[in-house]
Design an enzyme around this catalytic site. Structure first.
Site, PDB file in Angstrom:
ATOM      1  N   ASP A   1       0.862  -1.187   0.000  1.00 41.24           N
ATOM      2  CA  ASP A   1       0.000   0.000   0.000  1.00 41.24           C
ATOM      3  C   ASP A   1       0.893   1.231   0.000  1.00 41.24           C
ATOM      4  O   ASP A   1       1.773   1.378   0.872  1.00 41.24           O
ATOM      5  CB  ASP A   1      -0.891  -0.001   1.249  1.00 41.24           C
ATOM      6  CG  ASP A   1      -1.937   1.097   1.200  1.00 41.24           C
ATOM      7  OD1 ASP A   1      -3.047   0.815   0.714  1.00 41.24           O
ATOM      8  OD2 ASP A   1      -1.634   2.231   1.630  1.00 41.24           O
TER       9      ASP A   1
ATOM     10  N   ASP B   1      -2.000   9.632 -10.215  1.00 41.61           N
ATOM     11  CA  ASP B   1      -2.004   8.621 -11.284  1.00 41.61           C
ATOM     12  C   ASP B   1      -0.583   8.281 -11.715  1.00 41.61           C
ATOM     13  O   ASP B   1      -0.247   7.104 -11.943  1.00 41.61           O
ATOM     14  CB  ASP B   1      -2.795   9.132 -12.490  1.00 41.61           C
ATOM     15  CG  ASP B   1      -4.295   9.191 -12.226  1.00 41.61           C
ATOM     16  OD1 ASP B   1      -4.740   8.619 -11.212  1.00 41.61           O
ATOM     17  OD2 ASP B   1      -5.009   9.817 -13.031  1.00 41.61           O
TER      18      ASP B   1
ATOM     19  N   GLU C   1      -4.739   2.448  -3.929  1.00 39.64           N
ATOM     20  CA  GLU C   1      -3.283   2.506  -4.001  1.00 39.64           C
ATOM     21  C   GLU C   1      -2.646   1.206  -3.541  1.00 39.64           C
ATOM     22  O   GLU C   1      -1.461   1.172  -3.202  1.00 39.64           O
ATOM     23  CB  GLU C   1      -2.758   3.676  -3.157  1.00 39.64           C
ATOM     24  CG  GLU C   1      -3.046   3.580  -1.678  1.00 39.64           C
ATOM     25  CD  GLU C   1      -4.380   4.194  -1.262  1.00 39.64           C
ATOM     26  OE1 GLU C   1      -4.498   4.587  -0.099  1.00 39.64           O
ATOM     27  OE2 GLU C   1      -5.296   4.287  -2.114  1.00 39.64           O
TER      28      GLU C   1
END
Length: 389
Positions: free
Chosen positions: A266, A283, A309
């Site tokens: 993560d 992004d 994420e």
């Protein structure tokens, strides 16, 4: 050239079929925009074959490079474009150089003979040899491309018309060289004896275009399936695809007791990156992380975007110690490669949790344990690795 009425009718029907196919492929290329590069070449292939057939019907006793030489080269160019269209469709190796050399050599040999009826058997043998080569190679291209999506048996059925066309040209070579008395049946198109062969041509032209359309549909379905299993932003496998692969690897564990591991990653402070720099930078961060992680994984490892994420790595044939080594590589490469954005250097780190399969553990439970390990890494201050347990 004097035509038998029924033979002439069949030739006109063949021209109609080829012309219709050329228009159909043109429409598929535009405005439908389905495999446009491949469809354009398949349309041009049909146009070249149509031109070659029309010119062939104008042959007479006199010499004519247009009706003899250009006719045959136009047909061969059509077969060459048919193969090139297939290669574009399935993204196969480009054979243009090989095919062009074969076409040039054929043209040079043809030009060594007078372009008239006295050289009919020689020209037919040369033309048919190259045509057979093109169709054999086209059969090979189609078989291996289709086999990837539908298996060997269906692929063999689908390429049968192409193989049959190659067989016809091989028969024409044999007849032109050794059985010239049979030329009215297999070499000439204007006689009554040629009618059965002309009917066979009608059948094969229909089947070949059906095969090509089938190929386009197969490729389209394959792309749709691929898009359904891919994350649009990063190009990685999505959660749905990863769970299918995880189930497959788990079945191997149950059968052969080959261990596997999973790593959940993560990105740390991802919301802060979005809030400070904008979602465009977020992004870029996800795409950069995906590229960096993929660069450190083996060919048989599977990397997916698990959501938001989060990334999930599936490591086949990997024990706990080996999984830790992979996790350390992924952790390190992310820290060592900050992203640049408008003169800002943005550091990326991740919290990682990993788990290795053990007896009586199901895939869902393994993922939960890896997730818990990742959560512990976050609670401990982020930017670190924790093992499930």
């Amino acid at each position: 050239m004097i035509f038998d009425p029924q033979a002439l009718l069949l030739i006109q029907f063949i021209c109609l079929l080829i012309g219709t196919s050329a228009i159909a492929w043109g429409l598929i290329a535009h405005p439908l925009n389905i495999a446009s590069k491949a469809s354009i070449r398949l349309s041009l292939a049909n146009l070249c074959v149509l031109l070659g057939v029309i010119l062939n019907t104008q042959r007479g006793e006199g010499s004519s490079y247009l009706f003899w030489f250009v006719s045959d080269i136009s047909l061969l160019l059509g077969f060459m474009l048919l193969r090139r269209g297939t290669q574009y469709l399935f993204r196969l190796h480009n054979s243009t150089k090989f095919d062009t050399i074969a076409l040039i050599i054929t043209a040079a040999i043809m030009l060594s003979a007078p372009p008239n009826a006295s050289s009919e058997h020689f020209l037919a043998a040369v033309f048919s040899s190259t045509a057979a080569l093109f169709f054999i190679m086209l059969t090979k291209d189609n078989f291996f491309a289709i086999k990837r999506d539908v298996g060997s048996r269906i692929a063999m059925v689908m390429v049968t018309p192409l193989l049959a066309m190659a067989g016809i040209f091989i028969i024409r070579v044999f007849i032109a060289l050794f059985l010239p008395e049979q030329s009215n049946t297999f070499l000439s198109l204007n006689t009554r004896e040629a009618i059965p062969v002309l009917w066979f041509y009608v059948f094969l032209i229909l089947l070949i275009n059906i095969v090509m359309i089938g190929n386009a549909i197969t490729r389209l379905v394959s792309k749709i399936r691929l898009l359904a299993d891919r994350d649009q932003l990063t190009g990685l496998w999505n959660r749905r695809a990863m769970h299918k692969m995880l189930t497959h690897i788990h079945q191997r564990w149950l059968r052969d007791h080959v261990p596997y591991s999973v790593i959940l990653l993560d990105l740390d402070h991802f919301k802060a990156i979005n809030d400070r720099y904008g979602h465009a930078v977020g992004d870029v961060a996800l795409q950069t992380a995906a590229t960096l992680f993929a660069s450190k994984l083996r060919a048989n490892d599977v990397l997916s975007r698990h959501g938001g994420e989060e990334f999930l790595v599936l490591l086949p044939a990997t024990n706990a110690q080996e999984a830790l080594a992979v996790a350390e590589k992924l952790h390190r490469i992310l820290r060592e490669n900050p992203i640049s954005w408008q003169k800002h250097s943005i550091s990326l780190t991740a919290s990682l949790g990993y788990a290795t399969i053990y007896p009586e553990c199901e895939p869902e439970k393994l993922l939960i344990q890896a997730d818990q390990a990742m959560y512990r890494a976050k609670l401990a201050g982020r930017d670190r690795i924790c093992q499930a347990g």
